[in-house]
Scaffold this motif. Structure first.
Motif, PDB file in Angstrom:
ATOM      1  N   SER A  81      -5.033   1.575   9.134  1.00 55.49           N
ATOM      2  CA  SER A  81      -5.151   2.596   8.087  1.00 55.49           C
ATOM      3  C   SER A  81      -5.152   3.995   8.684  1.00 55.49           C
ATOM      4  O   SER A  81      -4.539   4.922   8.140  1.00 55.49           O
ATOM      5  N   TRP A 136       0.808  -1.217   0.000  1.00 52.57           N
ATOM      6  CA  TRP A 136       0.000   0.000   0.000  1.00 52.57           C
ATOM      7  C   TRP A 136       0.842   1.268   0.000  1.00 52.57           C
ATOM      8  O   TRP A 136       0.346   2.355  -0.272  1.00 52.57           O
ATOM      9  N   ILE A 190     -12.118   7.260   6.894  1.00 48.04           N
ATOM     10  CA  ILE A 190     -11.895   5.864   6.537  1.00 48.04           C
ATOM     11  C   ILE A 190     -13.169   5.078   6.852  1.00 48.04           C
ATOM     12  O   ILE A 190     -13.545   4.924   8.009  1.00 48.04           O
ATOM     13  N   ARG A 217      -6.993   1.313   1.291  1.00 47.56           N
ATOM     14  CA  ARG A 217      -5.910   1.742   2.185  1.00 47.56           C
ATOM     15  C   ARG A 217      -4.827   2.478   1.404  1.00 47.56           C
ATOM     16  O   ARG A 217      -4.318   3.519   1.858  1.00 47.56           O
ATOM     17  N   ASP A 225     -10.023   0.258   4.833  1.00 46.94           N
ATOM     18  CA  ASP A 225      -9.292  -0.485   5.860  1.00 46.94           C
ATOM     19  C   ASP A 225      -8.224  -1.389   5.272  1.00 46.94           C
ATOM     20  O   ASP A 225      -7.330  -1.842   5.995  1.00 46.94           O
ATOM     21  N   SER A 226      -8.287  -1.657   3.972  1.00 47.41           N
ATOM     22  CA  SER A 226      -7.323  -2.590   3.378  1.00 47.41           C
ATOM     23  C   SER A 226      -7.277  -2.386   1.875  1.00 47.41           C
ATOM     24  O   SER A 226      -8.045  -1.613   1.302  1.00 47.41           O
TER      25      SER A 226
END
Length: 281
Positions: free
Chosen positions: A77, A24, A65, A50, A45-46
């Motif tokens: 995050s 990321w 977020i 993210r 969150d991912s």
């Protein structure tokens, strides 16, 4: 539909649980391209979300977020955004609920006082070998998350979007190529592309740009946590011209470009970070 509804299987999955973590990290120094902006990023969150949140933060944006249920990933995050010197709040919410989207906008406004960018990234997919295996519940749920959620969030935010705001939606290469085991998911992505083009026509006179990104196979928790069959996962991304899956930080720059003034003459368009696959779309 309530805010408490959850996805089937283990989706969207914990990034922290993957043996091979997605990449990321932003690849270059920031230049203030989003200074003073506030962005709502769903599914942040991912994965791609993210990476987008991290890159937007590096470019100066404050981030709301939004995530479904992975509290540990969302907290990470938030830490990543704050490590970039920006501010973040985390909002646990099911975007498939109109009430939840109203709450997302209200919390973002309470925290930051404005909304300049909406990234509609949250999504879900469930592989099925045969169309008769797709349950009514799964079909409704996939459309609820993937396309209804975009309508609900834009509807909630619209009164607060000023001239110069940007909306970036996440569609998919499957919209252009199709996917024999992701019939419902691919159909939602077709709807998202049409939504992007139509919403652009609707909002352009108000100075609000609407674009989309259509990633190819990207290594995120979505696929290994139930979004792809074991057979597909074993060769994930190998059918691209580059012969590999992409990483979230290879997709995030497309979201940045479309959100900032570099793309001031672009609306209703789709960018294609997909490993070299030509889709003519």
């Amino acid at each position: 539909m309530t805010d408490a509804m959850i996805h089937e299987d283990s989706l969207p999955g914990h990034e922290s649980a993957l043996d091979r973590p997605p990449q990321w990290q932003p690849r270059y120094p920031g230049s203030g391209r989003l200074a003073g902006k506030v962005a709502i990023v769903t599914g942040a969150d991912s994965g791609i979300g993210r990476a987008v949140a991290a890159l937007y933060a590096r470019e100066g944006a404050k981030i709301a977020i939004v995530y479904l249920s992975e509290d540990d990933d969302a907290a990470e995050s938030q830490r990543i955004v704050e490590a970039e010197g920006s501010a973040a709040i985390i909002i646990r919410a099911d975007v498939g609920s109109r009430e939840a989207c109203d709450r997302i906008v209200a919390e973002a406004l309470q925290a930051f006082g404005q909304i300049d960018i909406i990234v509609n990234n949250a999504g879900e997919q469930h592989p099925d070998q045969d169309i008769v295996d797709i349950t009514e519940e799964q079909l409704r749920r996939t459309f609820q998350t993937n396309i209804f959620g975009m309508f609900f969030l834009v509807q909630a935010a619209r009164p607060h979007l000023r001239e110069g705001a940007a909306i970036v939606n996440c569609t998919s290469v499957t919209m252009y190529q199709g996917s024999k085991e992701l019939l419902d998911y691919s159909s939602t992505k077709g709807a998202i592309t049409a939504f992007t083009r139509s919403l652009s026509e609707n909002l352009i006179e108000h100075g609000i740009r609407v674009n989309a990104v259509a990633p190819g196979p990207i290594w995120t928790p979505l696929n290994p946590c139930g979004g792809a069959s074991p057979e597909k996962l074993a060769h994930f991304g190998e059918n691209t011209p580059m012969g590999r899956p992409g990483q979230p930080n290879e997709v995030a720059p497309a979201f940045l470009f479309l959100a900032c003034e570099d793309a001031s003459y672009m609306s209703g368009q789709v960018l294609h970070p997909n490993g070299g696959t030509i889709v003519n779309g």
